[in-house]
Every structure is written in C-alpha cells, then in structure tokens.
Scaffold this motif. Structure first.
Motif, PDB file in Angstrom:
ATOM      1  N   MET A   1      29.363  93.037 -36.782  1.00 28.99           N
ATOM      2  CA  MET A   1      29.523  92.404 -35.470  1.00 28.99           C
ATOM      3  C   MET A   1      28.626  91.164 -35.340  1.00 28.99           C
ATOM      4  SD  MET A   1      28.861  94.658 -32.110  1.00 28.99           S
ATOM      5  CE  MET A   1      29.721  94.438 -30.624  1.00 28.99           C
ATOM      6  N   PHE A   2      27.410  91.237 -35.938  1.00 32.33           N
ATOM      7  CA  PHE A   2      26.442  90.155 -35.798  1.00 32.33           C
ATOM      8  C   PHE A   2      26.481  89.159 -36.966  1.00 32.33           C
ATOM      9  CE2 PHE A   2      23.749  90.976 -32.082  1.00 32.33           C
ATOM     10  CZ  PHE A   2      24.307  92.167 -31.662  1.00 32.33           C
ATOM     11  N   GLY A   3      27.318  89.455 -37.954  1.00 28.68           N
ATOM     12  CA  GLY A   3      27.433  88.523 -39.080  1.00 28.68           C
ATOM     13  C   GLY A   3      26.239  88.560 -40.014  1.00 28.68           C
ATOM     14  N   PHE A   4      25.581  89.717 -40.136  1.00 30.74           N
ATOM     15  CA  PHE A   4      24.463  89.897 -41.064  1.00 30.74           C
ATOM     16  C   PHE A   4      24.879  90.892 -42.148  1.00 30.74           C
ATOM     17  CE2 PHE A   4      20.331  88.110 -39.430  1.00 30.74           C
ATOM     18  CZ  PHE A   4      20.869  87.375 -38.392  1.00 30.74           C
TER      19      PHE A   4
ATOM     20  N   THR B   1      22.991  82.787 -34.944  1.00 29.85           N
ATOM     21  CA  THR B   1      23.031  81.879 -36.091  1.00 29.85           C
ATOM     22  C   THR B   1      21.664  81.243 -36.339  1.00 29.85           C
ATOM     23  OG1 THR B   1      25.319  81.427 -35.576  1.00 29.85           O
ATOM     24  CG2 THR B   1      24.251  79.864 -37.058  1.00 29.85           C
ATOM     25  N   GLY B   2      21.203  81.339 -37.563  1.00 35.72           N
ATOM     26  CA  GLY B   2      19.944  80.687 -37.942  1.00 35.72           C
ATOM     27  C   GLY B   2      18.722  81.585 -37.830  1.00 35.72           C
ATOM     28  N   PHE B   3      18.878  82.770 -37.216  1.00 35.75           N
ATOM     29  CA  PHE B   3      17.720  83.672 -37.095  1.00 35.75           C
ATOM     30  C   PHE B   3      17.559  84.514 -38.357  1.00 35.75           C
ATOM     31  CE2 PHE B   3      18.304  82.429 -32.784  1.00 35.75           C
ATOM     32  CZ  PHE B   3      17.047  82.531 -32.208  1.00 35.75           C
ATOM     33  N   ASP B   4      16.304  84.839 -38.690  1.00 33.91           N
ATOM     34  CA  ASP B   4      16.039  85.692 -39.852  1.00 33.91           C
ATOM     35  C   ASP B   4      16.300  87.153 -39.520  1.00 33.91           C
ATOM     36  OD1 ASP B   4      14.707  83.811 -41.924  1.00 33.91           O
ATOM     37  OD2 ASP B   4      13.793  83.300 -40.011  1.00 33.91           O
ATOM     38  N   MET B   5      15.940  87.549 -38.311  1.00 31.57           N
ATOM     39  CA  MET B   5      16.138  88.944 -37.900  1.00 31.57           C
ATOM     40  C   MET B   5      16.464  88.998 -36.418  1.00 31.57           C
ATOM     41  SD  MET B   5      13.258  91.125 -39.884  1.00 31.57           S
ATOM     42  CE  MET B   5      12.958  90.772 -41.621  1.00 31.57           C
TER      43      MET B   5
ATOM     44  N   THR C   1      18.537 106.415 -26.023  1.00 30.82           N
ATOM     45  CA  THR C   1      17.491 105.726 -26.788  1.00 30.82           C
ATOM     46  C   THR C   1      18.153 105.023 -27.976  1.00 30.82           C
ATOM     47  OG1 THR C   1      15.300 106.016 -27.801  1.00 30.82           O
ATOM     48  CG2 THR C   1      16.926 107.680 -28.326  1.00 30.82           C
ATOM     49  N   GLY C   2      17.389 104.241 -28.709  1.00 33.21           N
ATOM     50  CA  GLY C   2      17.924 103.655 -29.938  1.00 33.21           C
ATOM     51  C   GLY C   2      18.028 102.143 -29.924  1.00 33.21           C
ATOM     52  N   ALA C   3      17.771 101.567 -31.094  1.00 31.25           N
ATOM     53  CA  ALA C   3      17.853 100.119 -31.271  1.00 31.25           C
ATOM     54  C   ALA C   3      18.192  99.849 -32.730  1.00 31.25           C
ATOM     55  CB  ALA C   3      16.517  99.476 -30.926  1.00 31.25           C
ATOM     56  N   LEU C   4      18.558  98.618 -33.026  1.00 26.52           N
ATOM     57  CA  LEU C   4      18.805  98.240 -34.430  1.00 26.52           C
ATOM     58  C   LEU C   4      18.048  96.971 -34.750  1.00 26.52           C
ATOM     59  CD1 LEU C   4      21.992  99.353 -33.428  1.00 26.52           C
ATOM     60  CD2 LEU C   4      21.843  99.627 -35.896  1.00 26.52           C
ATOM     61  N   LEU C   5      17.543  96.908 -35.972  1.00 27.05           N
ATOM     62  CA  LEU C   5      17.001  95.647 -36.475  1.00 27.05           C
ATOM     63  C   LEU C   5      18.019  95.121 -37.478  1.00 27.05           C
ATOM     64  CD1 LEU C   5      14.728  93.569 -36.542  1.00 27.05           C
ATOM     65  CD2 LEU C   5      13.684  94.878 -38.398  1.00 27.05           C
ATOM     66  N   ILE C   6      18.491  93.893 -37.222  1.00 25.33           N
ATOM     67  CA  ILE C   6      19.550  93.317 -38.050  1.00 25.33           C
ATOM     68  C   ILE C   6      18.919  92.303 -39.008  1.00 25.33           C
ATOM     69  CG2 ILE C   6      21.780  92.158 -37.936  1.00 25.33           C
ATOM     70  CD1 ILE C   6      21.904  93.065 -35.016  1.00 25.33           C
ATOM     71  N   VAL C   7      19.230  92.458 -40.284  1.00 28.18           N
ATOM     72  CA  VAL C   7      18.552  91.658 -41.312  1.00 28.18           C
ATOM     73  C   VAL C   7      19.549  91.301 -42.429  1.00 28.18           C
ATOM     74  CG1 VAL C   7      16.362  92.873 -40.899  1.00 28.18           C
ATOM     75  CG2 VAL C   7      17.846  93.671 -42.721  1.00 28.18           C
ATOM     76  N   ASN C   8      19.103  90.475 -43.352  1.00 28.95           N
ATOM     77  CA  ASN C   8      19.891  90.263 -44.558  1.00 28.95           C
ATOM     78  C   ASN C   8      19.284  91.049 -45.720  1.00 28.95           C
ATOM     79  OD1 ASN C   8      22.171  88.826 -43.744  1.00 28.95           O
ATOM     80  ND2 ASN C   8      20.903  86.982 -43.471  1.00 28.95           N
ATOM     81  N   LYS C   9      20.051  91.160 -46.815  1.00 27.11           N
ATOM     82  CA  LYS C   9      19.677  92.038 -47.937  1.00 27.11           C
ATOM     83  C   LYS C   9      18.270  91.774 -48.457  1.00 27.11           C
ATOM     84  CE  LYS C   9      23.993  93.512 -50.000  1.00 27.11           C
ATOM     85  NZ  LYS C   9      25.133  92.874 -50.636  1.00 27.11           N
ATOM     86  N   LYS C  10      17.876  90.496 -48.484  1.00 28.07           N
ATOM     87  CA  LYS C  10      16.570  90.170 -49.092  1.00 28.07           C
ATOM     88  C   LYS C  10      15.409  90.848 -48.344  1.00 28.07           C
ATOM     89  CE  LYS C  10      15.963  85.778 -46.726  1.00 28.07           C
ATOM     90  NZ  LYS C  10      15.717  84.386 -46.775  1.00 28.07           N
ATOM     91  N   HIS C  11      15.617  91.192 -47.068  1.00 30.19           N
ATOM     92  CA  HIS C  11      14.542  91.833 -46.307  1.00 30.19           C
ATOM     93  C   HIS C  11      14.715  93.338 -46.183  1.00 30.19           C
ATOM     94  CE1 HIS C  11      13.980  87.681 -44.407  1.00 30.19           C
ATOM     95  NE2 HIS C  11      12.858  87.955 -45.043  1.00 30.19           N
TER      96      HIS C  11
END
Ligand SMILES: Cc1ncc(COP(=O)(O)O)c(C=O)c1O
Length: 345
Positions: free
Chosen positions: A49-52, A192-196, A209-219
């Motif tokens: 959904m977030f394109g990560f 767009t352009g954010f690391d996380m 409750t609950g949250a997600l941290l969205i990242v790319n593979k390198k992190h």
C-alpha cells in the motif's frame, strides 16, 4: 474507565463487534519466528500500500519511531524535528535513551517547517567540531500543531533539501490516513523520498493497539533486530494484526466524517468567545485546539465541569486543550458536548 464522550484522543476507540469477529477468526502462529500468517499478511498489505519493500508489525507507534531513529542516526548525531512533535514531547526522551542522539527542536506553531528552517541548523555545522545533522523527523498530520497535513509542495521541498544534504528522513505517519483523506494524496505519494514511515492502527483506524514501521530491504535486519532487542517481538500477534487488516479495509473511507465533526465542533465552540479562543477555527482534519481565556471561570473549573458531565478533552498546554474526533464520536456527541459547555458558561 471513562464512559462519556471522549474527545481527549483518537486512541480512545474500542474495537467494534465486526473487528472483534475478525480477530477471533484470525489464523495464528509464532510471530517471533515469523510464523504468524495474519501478521505476515498485514505486513505485506501495508508494504504494498505504501510502496515500500517491507513492513514490521509492532505493539506501538512509539516503538516504531524509536526503532527508526536508532537505525537512521548514530549516537551524538542530530535529530531535527518540530518542537511540538511526539518524538520530543511524548516518548519519554526515547531518542536520547535508545539512540543517544542530540535532539534539536525547530520552533513552529503548526509543526510544519521549510528547508530554510533546516538550513538554520545545518549551514554552519561543518567540520570535525560539530555534531552532524543526520535525521529529520516529520509528523503528518501534526498532532499538537492541530492536525495539519503537509501539502505535497511542503513535503517535496524538505525531501529535496534532505537528499541534497545527505540527511535521512523519517515520517511519523501516525495519522497519515487523515492526511491522505484531507489532501487527496495517496499514502504512496505522501511517503515518497522517506527512509522510513511509522503508521499507527490504534488512532483514527480504531484498533485496540498496533503500529507498523515501513522500511526497505536494506534496513530490514536492523529494524527487526531492534524490535526483538526492545522486547517488541510477539507470539500469536495475528489476533491484533487481524484488527489492523479489518481497519485498513473498512475504516479509512469514513475518516472524512471525523473531519466534518471536528469542523462542526470548532464552529460551535466559537460562540463561547469570551471564555474560549479556538486556535484552528477551520480544522483541517480531526483535531481542534482551543485556549481557555476566561477571567470569570478558572481552567480547572471548566475541566471539572466537563468531566462531571462526562465530556473529556486533553490539556496540552498551560491554557490549551485538544479535542479529537474519531470513530466513537458521533455528530450527536458533538452537539451534546457543546450543550454541556453551554450549561455552565
Ligand atoms: C503523532 C504521534 N506519534 C506517535 C504516537 C504514539 O502512538 P502509540 O500510542 O501507539 O505509541 C502518537 C500517539 O498519540 C502520536 O500522536
């Protein structure tokens, strides 16, 4: 337990019967071993959904933010963000404790800032003598700023500047769906352009409750390790992830209702202008800020009268209150809250 009209926060929502049914029916496994199918499903849904490339399910948005800062910043480096952001005001000094970073708050009434504001901190910090500006934190919408969404133009300006100066970017998107609803930008466009990116399920979306941290593979391996280090690895977390999937599928399209309720509350609150000054007369999303300016009735008395009549706000400054609309506040509740205030003013 508070049982009245709770305008103190959009975290006040309780899961609906339909959400609880989805939770009850969730397929469960051991999340700590990456074997919980419902958690994996939620993570995939959110990453797409977030394109990560990846998303990591966590118990809270606070933990997501702290993991992001610890990953993107080394001890002694600078984290720059608005002076009123959650990172600085409401995470127990976590950036200093977990990441051991130097926090530099940008003065801004709204929580929005520009490359010029950043340059003020950056341009002279050159050479071996100075701490390096490594990370910029953006909150969208700005909570204590009054639920303001960043425009695409404002985001682009900061993202471009950060890329040019080799500064990382973290987005605290705890209310990103409110931002998206208001600006009509997709969450992908906003990120767009954010690391996380931190996304919270327990605010406007109504999960317990609950949250997600969205990242790319390198992190991924670093953030996953920090999740375990901080005690955030769970077991059968699918029961919570199922609430998240339900919320993403059912509760985003109704956020506009909360925004209209906030606008109606702000407009009606303005009638008490000898006691109350509405800070954001036309709230952009679901947060109304107002200052208690009365010299006839004390702030404590106002607060106590509201509580006695089962209406709750949160005090976020010496004279400042915050009213937040959400899934469990109806238009009738707004009218009742106004009636309550009218009864003693
Ligand atoms: C902007 C913002 N970020 C982070 C958080 C932290 O959320 P949690 O309670 O899930 O830790 C909040 C909570 O209100 C918030 O408003």
């Amino acid at each position: 337990m508070f049982t009245g009209i709770d305008l103190s926060s959009d975290t006040a929502t309780r899961p609906s019967i339909a959400m609880k049914t989805a939770m009850m029916n969730a397929l469960l496994g051991d999340e700590q071993r990456s074997e919980d199918p419902t958690t994996l499903q939620l993570e995939k849904l959110v990453a797409d959904m977030f394109g990560f490339e990846c998303a990591l399910f966590l118990p809270s948005a606070t933990m997501a933010n702290e993991i992001a800062i610890t990953t993107l910043c080394n001890p002694g480096e600078v984290l720059l963000a608005s002076e009123s952001c959650h990172l600085f005001l409401a995470e127990c000094g976590g950036p200093a404790v977990h990441a051991r970073v130097l926090c530099r708050p940008i003065p801004t009434e709204t929580g929005i800032f520009t490359p010029d504001d950043i340059a003020h901190y950056n341009y002279w910090l050159k050479g071996y003598h100075h701490p390096k500006l490594k990370l910029i934190g953006i909150e969208n919408t700005t909570n204590f700023g009054g639920g303001i969404p960043w425009s695409k133009h404002e985001l682009n300006a900061v993202v471009e500047y950060a890329k040019k100066m080799d500064i990382h970017l973290h987005l605290d998107g705890s209310r990103i769906f409110n931002a998206s609803t208001r600006t009509k930008l997709s969450v992908k466009e906003i990120c767009t352009g954010f690391d996380m990116v931190t996304v919270c399920l327990s605010k406007g979306l109504g999960c317990p409750t609950g949250a997600l941290l969205i990242v790319n593979k390198k992190h991924y391996s670093t953030v996953r390790h920090l999740k375990h280090l901080m005690g955030g690895a769970m077991r059968q977390s699918g029961i919570l992830a199922a609430a998240g999937i339900y919320a993403l599928e059912n509760n985003i399209s109704r956020l506009q209702e909360d925004h209209l309720n906030a606008a109606s509350f702000a407009e009606k609150l303005s009638q008490f202008n000898s006691h109350i000054k509405v800070v954001n007369q036309s709230p952009e999303t679901n947060i109304v800020l107002f200052d208690w300016i009365s010299n006839q009735i004390s702030l404590d008395e106002f607060n106590n009268q509201c509580l006695k009549n089962k209406v709750r706000f949160s005090q976020i400054g010496k004279n400042r209150f915050r009213a937040v609309t959400h899934l469990d506040v109806t238009r009738d509740d707004i009218l009742t809250a106004i009636k309550v205030i009218k009864s003693f003013l």
